[in-house]
Design an enzyme around this catalytic site. Sequence first.
Site, mmCIF file in Angstrom:
data_model
loop_
_atom_site.group_PDB
_atom_site.id
_atom_site.type_symbol
_atom_site.label_atom_id
_atom_site.label_comp_id
_atom_site.label_asym_id
_atom_site.label_seq_id
_atom_site.Cartn_x
_atom_site.Cartn_y
_atom_site.Cartn_z
ATOM 1 N N LYS A 64 -2.081 -6.256 -0.626
ATOM 2 C CA LYS A 64 -1.931 -5.014 -1.391
ATOM 3 C C LYS A 64 -2.438 -5.248 -2.814
ATOM 4 C CE LYS A 64 1.555 -1.416 -1.032
ATOM 5 N NZ LYS A 64 3.003 -1.168 -1.021
ATOM 6 N N ILE A 65 -3.309 -4.349 -3.238
ATOM 7 C CA ILE A 65 -4.000 -4.509 -4.522
ATOM 8 C C ILE A 65 -3.798 -3.225 -5.326
ATOM 9 C CG2 ILE A 65 -6.292 -4.754 -5.589
ATOM 10 C CD1 ILE A 65 -5.981 -7.213 -4.018
#
Length: 215
Positions: free
Chosen positions: A83-84
């Site tokens: 997750k960015i």
Amino acid sequence: MKFFLDTANLAEIKRINELGLVDGVTTNPTIIAQENRDFETVIKEICALVDGPVSAEVVSLETEGMVKEAQELVRWATNVVVKIPMTEAGLKAVHQLSKLGIKTNVTLIFTVAQGLMAAKAGATYISPFLGRLDDIGMESLLLIQSLRQVLDNYGYQTEIIAASIRNLTHVEKVAEAGTDIATIPGTLFPKLWSHPLTDLGITRFMKDWEAFQNN
Ligand code: G3P
């Protein structure tokens, strides 16, 4: 539509997974902190339990740090998705990670433009946040409808994860709007299969059956 669980609580995940309803899990630093346990241990346990993608978020804000963290996270289990956050540095990291074959979930999406940028950079998933848009008086469902339309217009394979889901109506409406996935808090999930009239109906059936048996 796929259902993800937006929690890192093993008991919640186990309970709902046993019903065959869990297609994946999403976490974020807040969710991990709530468990007060070691990050790596928790993610590995979730990945072993769930047969689907498990999002684990980076905490670096610079591209290089994000990519380094991502490469470490994906070593923890084969179903880890990185997750960015939706920033310029994040887009650059997503672009690099997609070329390395690492799956990403771009989080904190609040506009169609952000969703498009993330998809174009190579995101596997994008996470528009409904509840937080509602909190500031915006019509969050329009975002899901528009994202669905623009991703389809251009044939992007990026999947929409409707996130920051706060109530049953959110779940029903994002399903209508054609989201690929809704990620649902563990505490909300049981409300999806419950209704007071169902409970009342069961009580009445049991009472009538008992009376019939005692006749
Ligand atoms: O999936 C994102 C979610 O964890 C954020 O939810 O309720 O903190 O806005 P919320």
